[in-house]
Design a protein around this motif. Structure first.
Motif, PDB file in Angstrom:
ATOM      1  N   TRP A 296      64.788  40.162 -58.962  1.00  0.00           N
ATOM      2  CA  TRP A 296      64.894  38.688 -59.552  1.00  0.00           C
ATOM      3  C   TRP A 296      63.057  38.045 -59.268  1.00  0.00           C
ATOM      4  CZ3 TRP A 296      70.694  36.598 -57.910  1.00  0.00           C
ATOM      5  CH2 TRP A 296      70.932  37.530 -58.939  1.00  0.00           C
ATOM      6  N   MET A 297      62.580  37.859 -58.008  1.00  0.00           N
ATOM      7  CA  MET A 297      61.995  37.570 -57.692  1.00  0.00           C
ATOM      8  C   MET A 297      60.552  37.696 -58.033  1.00  0.00           C
ATOM      9  SD  MET A 297      62.135  36.759 -53.412  1.00  0.00           S
ATOM     10  CE  MET A 297      62.266  38.549 -52.705  1.00  0.00           C
ATOM     11  N   VAL A 298      60.434  39.186 -58.081  1.00  0.00           N
ATOM     12  CA  VAL A 298      59.381  39.696 -59.043  1.00  0.00           C
ATOM     13  C   VAL A 298      59.970  38.937 -60.543  1.00  0.00           C
ATOM     14  CG1 VAL A 298      58.054  42.216 -59.774  1.00  0.00           C
ATOM     15  CG2 VAL A 298      58.959  41.533 -57.219  1.00  0.00           C
ATOM     16  N   GLN A 299      60.583  39.241 -60.903  1.00  0.00           N
ATOM     17  CA  GLN A 299      61.054  38.933 -62.359  1.00  0.00           C
ATOM     18  C   GLN A 299      60.255  37.284 -62.819  1.00  0.00           C
ATOM     19  OE1 GLN A 299      64.688  38.513 -64.714  1.00  0.00           O
ATOM     20  NE2 GLN A 299      65.168  40.603 -63.762  1.00  0.00           N
ATOM     21  N   VAL A 300      60.988  36.423 -61.594  1.00  0.00           N
ATOM     22  CA  VAL A 300      60.173  34.663 -61.424  1.00  0.00           C
ATOM     23  C   VAL A 300      58.462  34.676 -61.335  1.00  0.00           C
ATOM     24  CG1 VAL A 300      60.465  33.011 -60.817  1.00  0.00           C
ATOM     25  CG2 VAL A 300      62.361  33.998 -61.156  1.00  0.00           C
ATOM     26  N   SER A 301      57.911  35.569 -60.310  1.00  0.00           N
ATOM     27  CA  SER A 301      56.720  35.523 -59.724  1.00  0.00           C
ATOM     28  C   SER A 301      56.165  36.232 -61.685  1.00  0.00           C
ATOM     29  CB  SER A 301      56.521  36.231 -58.800  1.00  0.00           C
ATOM     30  OG  SER A 301      56.620  37.516 -59.239  1.00  0.00           O
ATOM     31  N   SER A 302      56.220  36.939 -61.861  1.00  0.00           N
ATOM     32  CA  SER A 302      55.799  37.500 -63.109  1.00  0.00           C
ATOM     33  C   SER A 302      55.015  36.704 -64.098  1.00  0.00           C
ATOM     34  CB  SER A 302      55.824  39.332 -63.678  1.00  0.00           C
ATOM     35  OG  SER A 302      55.036  39.935 -64.007  1.00  0.00           O
ATOM     36  N   MET A 303      56.648  36.416 -64.564  1.00  0.00           N
ATOM     37  CA  MET A 303      56.880  34.928 -65.960  1.00  0.00           C
ATOM     38  C   MET A 303      55.839  34.396 -65.320  1.00  0.00           C
ATOM     39  SD  MET A 303      59.903  33.448 -67.770  1.00  0.00           S
ATOM     40  CE  MET A 303      60.668  32.660 -65.562  1.00  0.00           C
TER      41      MET A 303
END
Length: 313
Positions: free
Chosen positions: A10-17
């Motif tokens: 989830w953290m990578v999803q948010v930061s990637s976005m």
């Protein structure tokens, strides 16, 4: 409680976005700074992830994320973790390209976040100065005992990749959390939770159709905690070419029915190479423990700064 690998995903999803939104072009995760999980997210609670940009370089973007667990019934929040990630903007050939964006701190609060990002950036540059050589280290790692080593092979499928046919880093972190937890559970003979993940740097992207070879092996045993190394090699099955993608160390803790830590069976090294592995792990463990309180204090400080600026949810 929430599985740590899902939270990392989830953290990578948010930061990637957020990184892609800033760069206006594809971005790849280059590094993830040391993570400490200060408290779990329980079933029925909400995970609130707040992300912001700390620093923008020529082709890189440094972001931070504050993660909180919210009890919707009691209307209470508690700190879960503070994460720092670096992304690189790339073109279709996967080479770095300029971001074309400049940010400057305008308030003392922003200046504090900016200065912290500069310090992390310098430490990261020192940490990865030999990355061009590391990419060729494709040898399997050696752990304390062969029976506490797991080798996982996975082909990167279309549902695993981003818009430029590279493996989404969140999927990889979730996989590594799974395989390291498997090793720790095998040793502890009971449930485990992820307590921390050491700084993880990514040397080369993994492409659609390539094979992920993930080695996870036990490298240290404490009173209730275990350190498990995760080393990832990517392989092109057509050419046979292999490249070292990343190596990270996960610390996992054996827990009982109440969620409190419980002891594990002691491990006594008998061979010189086992003693060396344990000694090297001790060298990693000492600053990890020393940094925990500083990490907690910094996370609380950032939490307060965001609240003052009205950015905290």
């Amino acid at each position: 409680m929430l599985f740590g690998g899902i939270m990392e995903d989830w953290m990578v999803q948010v930061s990637s976005m957020e990184a892609t939104r800033i760069a206006r072009r594809p971005t790849l995760l280059a590094s993830l700074e040391s993570l400490y999980f200060l408290s779990p997210v329980l079933v029925g609670e909400n995970a609130i992830i707040t992300a912001w940009v700390d620093y923008v370089g020529n082709s890189s973007i440094d972001l931070s994320l504050l993660v909180e667990a919210e009890n919707p019934i009691m209307n209470e929040k508690r700190l879960t973790t503070l994460a720092h990630m670096t992304y690189v903007a790339v073109g279709r050939d996967l080479r770095p390209v300029p971001v074309g964006v400049c940010i400057e701190p305008r308030t003392p609060e922003e200046e504090a976040l900016y200065e912290d990002a500069i310090k992390r950036r310098k430490a990261r540059e020192e940490r990865i100065k030999d990355r061009r050589q590391r990419v060729f280290d494709t040898s399997p790692p050696r752990g304390l005992l062969d029976k506490y080593t797991v080798v996982t092979n996975k082909v990167v499928m279309p549902e695993d990749v981003m818009q430029i046919n590279t493996l989404f880093a969140g999927r990889l972190m979730r996989l590594l959390d799974e395989v390291t937890a498997l090793v720790a559970t095998r040793y502890a003979r009971g449930p485990v939770v992820t307590a921390s993940v050491d700084s993880t740097d990514f040397y080369t992207p993994i492409l659609l159709g390539e094979t992920i070879i993930a080695y996870s092996t036990l490298t240290y045993v404490g009173k209730s905690s275990m350190e498990v190394m995760a080393k990832v090699i990517k392989r092109d099955e057509i050419t046979g070419e292999e490249r070292h993608t990343t190596t990270s160390y996960f610390t996992l803790v054996h827990v009982g029915p109440t969620g409190r830590s419980e002891p594990v069976e002691p491990f006594t090294p008998t061979e010189d190479w086992q003693k060396k592995l344990m000694a090297e792990a001790e060298e990693r463990r000492r600053p990890r423990l020393e940094g925990l309180q500083a990490f907690r204090d910094n996370a609380e400080k950032v939490r307060e700064l965001l609240a003052q600026k009205g950015l905290a949810p």
